[in-house]
Every structure is written in structure tokens, then in C-alpha cells.
Design a protein around this motif. Structure first.
Motif, PDB file in Angstrom:
ATOM      1  N   GLU A  20       3.318  96.893  65.457  1.00  0.00           N
ATOM      2  CA  GLU A  20       3.371  95.328  66.168  1.00  0.00           C
ATOM      3  C   GLU A  20       2.533  95.579  67.816  1.00  0.00           C
ATOM      4  O   GLU A  20       2.600  96.684  68.222  1.00  0.00           O
ATOM      5  CB  GLU A  20       4.628  95.753  66.394  1.00  0.00           C
ATOM      6  CG  GLU A  20       5.105  93.877  66.916  1.00  0.00           C
ATOM      7  CD  GLU A  20       6.691  93.354  67.125  1.00  0.00           C
ATOM      8  OE1 GLU A  20       7.121  93.904  65.784  1.00  0.00           O
ATOM      9  OE2 GLU A  20       7.437  93.232  68.010  1.00  0.00           O
ATOM     10  N   MET A  21       1.608  94.906  68.148  1.00  0.00           N
ATOM     11  CA  MET A  21       0.871  95.089  69.547  1.00  0.00           C
ATOM     12  C   MET A  21       2.116  94.573  70.254  1.00  0.00           C
ATOM     13  O   MET A  21       3.800  94.382  69.908  1.00  0.00           O
ATOM     14  CB  MET A  21       0.586  93.801  69.913  1.00  0.00           C
ATOM     15  CG  MET A  21      -0.931  94.193  70.503  1.00  0.00           C
ATOM     16  SD  MET A  21      -1.903  92.564  70.405  1.00  0.00           S
ATOM     17  CE  MET A  21      -2.476  93.184  69.710  1.00  0.00           C
ATOM     18  N   THR A  46      -3.316 103.352  64.282  1.00  0.00           N
ATOM     19  CA  THR A  46      -3.268 102.260  63.860  1.00  0.00           C
ATOM     20  C   THR A  46      -3.637 101.378  64.114  1.00  0.00           C
ATOM     21  O   THR A  46      -4.856 101.452  64.957  1.00  0.00           O
ATOM     22  CB  THR A  46      -1.650 101.387  63.939  1.00  0.00           C
ATOM     23  OG1 THR A  46      -1.251 101.814  65.283  1.00  0.00           O
ATOM     24  CG2 THR A  46      -0.747 103.071  63.367  1.00  0.00           C
ATOM     25  N   VAL A  47      -3.513  99.512  63.564  1.00  0.00           N
ATOM     26  CA  VAL A  47      -4.559  98.672  63.799  1.00  0.00           C
ATOM     27  C   VAL A  47      -3.542  97.276  64.942  1.00  0.00           C
ATOM     28  O   VAL A  47      -2.330  97.802  63.621  1.00  0.00           O
ATOM     29  CB  VAL A  47      -5.063  97.852  62.952  1.00  0.00           C
ATOM     30  CG1 VAL A  47      -5.210  95.139  63.272  1.00  0.00           C
ATOM     31  CG2 VAL A  47      -6.418  98.484  62.244  1.00  0.00           C
ATOM     32  N   LYS A  48      -3.274  97.249  65.830  1.00  0.00           N
ATOM     33  CA  LYS A  48      -2.681  96.451  66.665  1.00  0.00           C
ATOM     34  C   LYS A  48      -1.969  95.321  66.608  1.00  0.00           C
ATOM     35  O   LYS A  48      -3.058  94.358  66.537  1.00  0.00           O
ATOM     36  CB  LYS A  48      -2.460  96.436  68.292  1.00  0.00           C
ATOM     37  CG  LYS A  48      -1.557  97.806  67.936  1.00  0.00           C
ATOM     38  CD  LYS A  48      -2.271  99.146  68.348  1.00  0.00           C
ATOM     39  CE  LYS A  48      -1.714 100.972  68.851  1.00  0.00           C
ATOM     40  NZ  LYS A  48      -2.030 101.925  67.833  1.00  0.00           N
ATOM     41  N   VAL A  49      -1.225  94.744  65.587  1.00  0.00           N
ATOM     42  CA  VAL A  49      -0.926  93.278  65.773  1.00  0.00           C
ATOM     43  C   VAL A  49      -0.379  92.761  66.112  1.00  0.00           C
ATOM     44  O   VAL A  49       1.110  93.262  66.237  1.00  0.00           O
ATOM     45  CB  VAL A  49      -1.452  92.784  63.940  1.00  0.00           C
ATOM     46  CG1 VAL A  49      -1.784  91.652  63.577  1.00  0.00           C
ATOM     47  CG2 VAL A  49      -2.238  93.543  63.530  1.00  0.00           C
ATOM     48  N   SER A  50      -0.003  91.255  66.625  1.00  0.00           N
ATOM     49  CA  SER A  50       0.910  90.400  67.039  1.00  0.00           C
ATOM     50  C   SER A  50       1.885  90.270  66.588  1.00  0.00           C
ATOM     51  O   SER A  50       1.944  89.923  65.311  1.00  0.00           O
ATOM     52  CB  SER A  50       0.712  89.243  68.328  1.00  0.00           C
ATOM     53  OG  SER A  50       0.066  88.460  67.075  1.00  0.00           O
ATOM     54  N   HIS A  90       0.277  94.700  52.201  1.00  0.00           N
ATOM     55  CA  HIS A  90       1.152  95.363  51.568  1.00  0.00           C
ATOM     56  C   HIS A  90       2.014  94.696  52.728  1.00  0.00           C
ATOM     57  O   HIS A  90       1.495  95.515  54.141  1.00  0.00           O
ATOM     58  CB  HIS A  90       1.489  96.376  51.320  1.00  0.00           C
ATOM     59  CG  HIS A  90       0.640  97.180  50.012  1.00  0.00           C
ATOM     60  ND1 HIS A  90       1.389  96.555  49.052  1.00  0.00           N
ATOM     61  CD2 HIS A  90      -0.324  97.206  49.631  1.00  0.00           C
ATOM     62  CE1 HIS A  90      -0.270  96.638  47.826  1.00  0.00           C
ATOM     63  NE2 HIS A  90      -1.195  97.383  48.560  1.00  0.00           N
ATOM     64  N   TRP A  91       3.612  93.657  52.499  1.00  0.00           N
ATOM     65  CA  TRP A  91       4.383  93.636  54.145  1.00  0.00           C
ATOM     66  C   TRP A  91       5.413  94.202  53.333  1.00  0.00           C
ATOM     67  O   TRP A  91       6.134  93.930  52.330  1.00  0.00           O
ATOM     68  CB  TRP A  91       4.048  92.035  54.731  1.00  0.00           C
ATOM     69  CG  TRP A  91       3.570  91.839  53.647  1.00  0.00           C
ATOM     70  CD1 TRP A  91       4.802  90.506  53.496  1.00  0.00           C
ATOM     71  CD2 TRP A  91       2.702  90.648  52.650  1.00  0.00           C
ATOM     72  NE1 TRP A  91       4.235  89.538  52.664  1.00  0.00           N
ATOM     73  CE2 TRP A  91       3.509  89.667  52.275  1.00  0.00           C
ATOM     74  CE3 TRP A  91       1.355  90.893  52.828  1.00  0.00           C
ATOM     75  CZ2 TRP A  91       2.549  88.798  51.191  1.00  0.00           C
ATOM     76  CZ3 TRP A  91       0.627  90.187  51.695  1.00  0.00           C
ATOM     77  CH2 TRP A  91       1.637  89.194  51.506  1.00  0.00           C
ATOM     78  N   GLY A  92       6.228  94.068  54.406  1.00  0.00           N
ATOM     79  CA  GLY A  92       8.080  94.325  54.824  1.00  0.00           C
ATOM     80  C   GLY A  92       8.288  92.989  54.261  1.00  0.00           C
ATOM     81  O   GLY A  92       8.001  91.761  53.896  1.00  0.00           O
ATOM     82  N   ASN A  93       9.034  92.474  55.290  1.00  0.00           N
ATOM     83  CA  ASN A  93       9.647  90.919  55.903  1.00  0.00           C
ATOM     84  C   ASN A  93       9.730  90.764  56.990  1.00  0.00           C
ATOM     85  O   ASN A  93      11.574  90.920  57.422  1.00  0.00           O
ATOM     86  CB  ASN A  93      11.182  90.966  54.202  1.00  0.00           C
ATOM     87  CG  ASN A  93      11.992  90.128  54.542  1.00  0.00           C
ATOM     88  OD1 ASN A  93      11.527  88.623  55.185  1.00  0.00           O
ATOM     89  ND2 ASN A  93      13.446  89.767  54.025  1.00  0.00           N
ATOM     90  N   GLY A  94       9.299  90.067  56.990  1.00  0.00           N
ATOM     91  CA  GLY A  94       9.528  89.966  59.205  1.00  0.00           C
ATOM     92  C   GLY A  94       9.126  91.179  59.807  1.00  0.00           C
ATOM     93  O   GLY A  94       8.697  92.430  59.208  1.00  0.00           O
ATOM     94  N   SER A  95       8.719  91.286  60.995  1.00  0.00           N
ATOM     95  CA  SER A  95       7.927  92.789  61.469  1.00  0.00           C
ATOM     96  C   SER A  95       9.671  93.540  61.676  1.00  0.00           C
ATOM     97  O   SER A  95       9.340  94.713  61.921  1.00  0.00           O
ATOM     98  CB  SER A  95       7.752  92.603  63.070  1.00  0.00           C
ATOM     99  OG  SER A  95       8.595  91.214  63.474  1.00  0.00           O
ATOM    100  N   SER A  96      10.764  93.626  61.920  1.00  0.00           N
ATOM    101  CA  SER A  96      11.766  93.537  61.313  1.00  0.00           C
ATOM    102  C   SER A  96      11.884  94.857  60.886  1.00  0.00           C
ATOM    103  O   SER A  96      12.571  95.672  60.289  1.00  0.00           O
ATOM    104  CB  SER A  96      13.085  93.114  61.872  1.00  0.00           C
ATOM    105  OG  SER A  96      13.010  92.032  61.151  1.00  0.00           O
TER     106      SER A  96
END
Ligand SMILES: *[C@@H]1O[C@H](CO)[C@@H](O)[C@H](O)[C@H]1NC(C)=O
Ligand SMILES: *[C@@H]1O[C@H](CO)[C@@H](O)[C@H](O)[C@H]1NC(C)=O
Ligand SMILES: *[C@@H]1O[C@H](CO)[C@@H](O)[C@H](O)[C@H]1NC(C)=O
Ligand SMILES: *[C@@H]1O[C@H](CO)[C@@H](O)[C@H](O)[C@H]1NC(C)=O
Ligand SMILES: *[C@@H]1O[C@H](CO)[C@@H](O)[C@H](O)[C@H]1NC(C)=O
Ligand SMILES: *[C@@H]1O[C@H](CO)[C@@H](O)[C@H](O)[C@H]1NC(C)=O
Ligand SMILES: *[C@@H]1O[C@H](CO)[C@@H](O)[C@H](O)[C@H]1NC(C)=O
Ligand SMILES: [Zn+2]
Length: 295
Positions: free
Chosen positions: A166-167, A233-237, A111-117
Motif C-alpha cells: 500500500e502506497m 515492492t510495487v506501491k499501489v494506492s 492474487h489478493w486478500g479482502n481489501g487492503s486490510s
């Protein structure tokens, strides 16, 4: 009913049973209870906001046994039109973790949003929404992968939720496992590389988690899920997180991108928490402090 009538009835019924959306002004989860009244309007719906200070310690919430999480895990990848789903090889399962027995690991999706922001995790913790959430879906082993049977059991499914963060720093393409996973998004078909589930959850202490009884987070919202949301959490770039909302179209590149594919929060439910090494440490430290204070 004649043949044409039957076809017409199907054509009318099928879209209404399957057309549901998340956050569009004209189509959102306000209609889910009318699509699947019985469940989406239920009393133990997911996702929820987890309030860490309210989670009761439950010493039954022991460590998980993750069978074959280390092996080559990914079988195939599909775009469901709502998410990216990865089917897992057979022989992967979980037990322990306060579950009543073994559960077969069937698939994971995101599940995600719209870009990391614009974050898009389903669960929030203390009101914080994370950029993405990984769900590993497991079905009670006695049902041998028959999900129809599993969703009619109040603990038929066990979902493992991992919050993606976010990493920090300027890293790109990290971790390698997630970079490989995201490389399949442009050509959703064959999986060639060997990634394990363990590779996808680096740095997560699987003994530290929240537990509650909830539901599927998509229609028909069956109240059949033992939820586990891990504290780490899992840190992803950032570049890898961004790929999910920029590369996956509902059908093909002429259709909209899949973004904000998370369900709105549902009313609070009772949450418990595993005893963690950190808790043990602080209890130990407190005992020591008391002892020292007596000296
Ligand atoms: C959700 O959809 C309904 C129509 O089904 C609409 O009335 C409502 O404004 C929408 N809500 C949001 C937040 O867009
Ligand atoms: C959902 O439940 C609420 C409260 O119990 C009720 O008012 C509403 O009519 C229900 N909606 C549907 C579609 O069943
Ligand atoms: C822990 O497990 C025991 C034995 O199965 C059970 O009796 C008890 O109610 C459980 N405790 C909680 C808090 O679930
Ligand atoms: C997602 O973000 C992009 C900009 O990065 C914007 O153009 C687009 O309208 C957004 N989509 C939604 C559904 O908010
Ligand atoms: C699942 O189990 C039900 C009930 O036993 C059965 O009717 C159905 O065919 C099974 N589904 C699959 C895919 O095996
Ligand atoms: C990230 O990059 C910016 C500009 O490129 C730089 O100023 C900053 O020091 C970098 N941060 C880290 C943690 O490397
Ligand atoms: C994209 O999908 C639509 C239906 O959703 C179809 O009509 C169209 O031909 C497809 N376009 C391409 C380039 O495949
Ligand atoms: Zn999910």
C-alpha cells in the motif's frame, strides 16, 4: 457405455476436476492433493515464506533482459472465476536472470486478500504477507506457447512475482497504470488503453530478487516453475487495491466476490538471492572501512 452414461460420467468428472477453492471452511486447499494427487502433494510446492537471512547469494543470478516490456503489452482480460488474467501481446519475453534461455511472456494475473486490510499475497517474506501479488507467467521459448509441454519440464515456466504494497500517504488512483488496469475490472472485456508491463512495476529494481524452484500455486500444482520474487515492492494506492476484492465476482453480481485467492504457504525450500547493488555497496564500504582503519 451408452450416450447418456458418457454424458453423466463427464458431468460427474468435470466438476470434481475443476472445483477447488482456497479458504472456505467447507472447501479449501486441504482437498487439492486428492484433486491432483501427483503434484499438489509434491516436494517443491509454492508459495513459500522467504527468509531473507537464509537466502544464499548466487552470483549466477544476473540482471534480467526484459524484451518489449516497454511496449503496449495487454491483449485481453478475462475473469477465470479464481482471478483476473491478462493475456499479453506476442513478442514479449525474458532472458538472463540466471535462466537457461529465453522464455515467452504469456500472461499475468493477480492474487489478493479482502481489501487492503486483509493481505493476500502468495509469497511472504520474513513472515510478512503483502496486500496483493502480481504474477507474470513466462514459458520456455522452445515450447512456443504450448503450456502442456512447459508444465512437464521442471524448469518449463518462469514466474515473476511482484509483491504489492500500500502506497503511503493519502494518494488515490495511483500509479496511473494500476488505476487504468483496475478500471477494466467493472467491465471485463476489451482493453483499449496502452499500458506496458514496465508501467505496472514502477520502482522495482529487477536486479534484486529471490530465486527458488517451485510449482504452480493452483491445481494441478505442476512442479515446473522457476520462481523469481523481487525484493522491491510495487506501491499501489489503497483505493486501487480495494477494487480487486470489491468488484470481481466469481461469475456475475449474483455470485460471491473473489476474495482471498492465495494458496496457503507450503514447506520451506532452498532460496537463493541475486547480488544486489546494495550488497556491492556495503561490501565496498566495508573494504573502505578496513582500509581507513589501517591508515
Ligand atoms: C478445510 O476443509 C475441510 C473439509 O474439506 C475442513 O474439515 C477444514 O476444517 C477446513 N479448514 C479450514 C481452515 O477451514
Ligand atoms: C500426501 O503425502 C503425505 C505424506 O507423504 C501422505 O501421508 C498423504 O497420504 C498424501 N496424500 C495423498 C492424497 O496422496
Ligand atoms: C553458476 O553457473 C555455473 C556455470 O553454468 C555452474 O557451473 C554453477 O554451478 C552455477 N552456480 C550455482 C550456485 O548455481
Ligand atoms: C470480506 O470483507 C468484507 C468486509 O469488508 C466482509 O463483509 C466479508 O465477509 C469478507 N469476506 C470474507 C470471505 O472474509
Ligand atoms: C502441445 O504439444 C503436444 C505434444 O507435442 C501436442 O500433443 C499438443 O497438441 C500441443 N498443444 C497445442 C495447444 O499446440
Ligand atoms: C491524510 O489525510 C488526513 C486526513 O484527511 C490528514 O490528517 C493527513 O495529514 C494526510 N496525510 C498525508 C501524508 O497527506
Ligand atoms: C448469474 O450466473 C448464474 C449462474 O452462475 C445464472 O444462473 C444467472 O442467470 C446469472 N445472472 C445474471 C443476471 O446474469
Ligand atoms: Zn499466480
Amino acid at each position: 457405455m451408452n450416450w447418456l452414461g458418457a454424458v453423466l460420467a463427464l458431468c460427474v468428472l468435470v466438476p470434481s476436476a475443476h472445483s477447488w477453492c482456497y479458504h472456505e471452511p467447507s472447501c479449501n486447499d486441504s482437498t487439492w492433493p486428492t484433486i491432483a494427487t501427483k503434484f499438489c502433494n509434491g516436494s517443491r510446492q509454492s508459495p513459500i515464506n522467504i527468509i531473507s537471512a537464509s537466502a544464499q547469494l548466487d552470483t549466477n543470478l544476473t540482471a534480467f533482459t526484459l524484451n518489449n516490456f516497454n511496449g503496449n503489452s495487454l491483449k485481453s482480460i478475462t475473469n477465470t472465476g479464481k482471478t483476473v488474467k491478462v493475456t499479453l501481446n506476442s513478442g514479449i519475453s525474458i532472458s538472463g536472470g540466471g535462466l537457461s534461455g529465453a522464455y515467452d511472456s504469456l500472461q499475468f494475473h493477480l492474487h489478493w486478500g479482502n481489501g487492503s486490510s486483509v493481505p493476500g499475497s502468495e509469497h511472504t517474506v520474513n513472515g510478512k504477507r503483502y496486500p496483493m501479488e502480481l504474477h507474470i507467467v513466462n514459458s520456455k521459448a522452445i515450447y512456443a506457447g504450448n503450456t502442456t509441454l512447459a508444465v512437464s519440464d521442471s524448469t518449463g515456466l518462469a514466474a515473476l512475482g511482484f509483491l504489492i504494497e500500500e502506497m503511503s500517504g493519502n494518494a488515490t488512483g495511483q500509479p496511473a497504470s494500476w488505476n487504468i488496469l483496475s478500471s477494466y475490472l467493472s467491465k471485463i472485456k476489451n482493453i483499449v488503453s496502452q499500458i506496458s508491463l514496465t508501467d505496472l512495476i514502477p520502482g522495482v529494481d529487477t536486479t534484486r530478487y529471490y530465486r527458488y524452484l517451485g510449482s504452480l500455486t493452483t491445481p494441478s500444482c505442476n512442479e515446473a516453475v522457476v520462481w523469481t520474487v523481487f525484493k522491491d515492492t510495487v506501491k499501489v494506492s489503497k483505493d486501487v487495491i480495494d477494487k480487486f476484492s470489491k468488484m470481481i465476482y466469481v461469475t456475475n453480481s449474483t455470485s460471491p466476490l473473489i476474495v482471498n485467492n492465495f494458496r496457503n504457504l507450503q514447506p520451506a525450500l532452498s532460496v537463493t538471492t541475486s547480488s544486489s547493488s546494495k550488497t556491492c555497496y556495503s561490501v565496498g564500504l566495508m573494504a573502505l572501512t578496513v582500509l581507513l582503519g589501517r591508515l
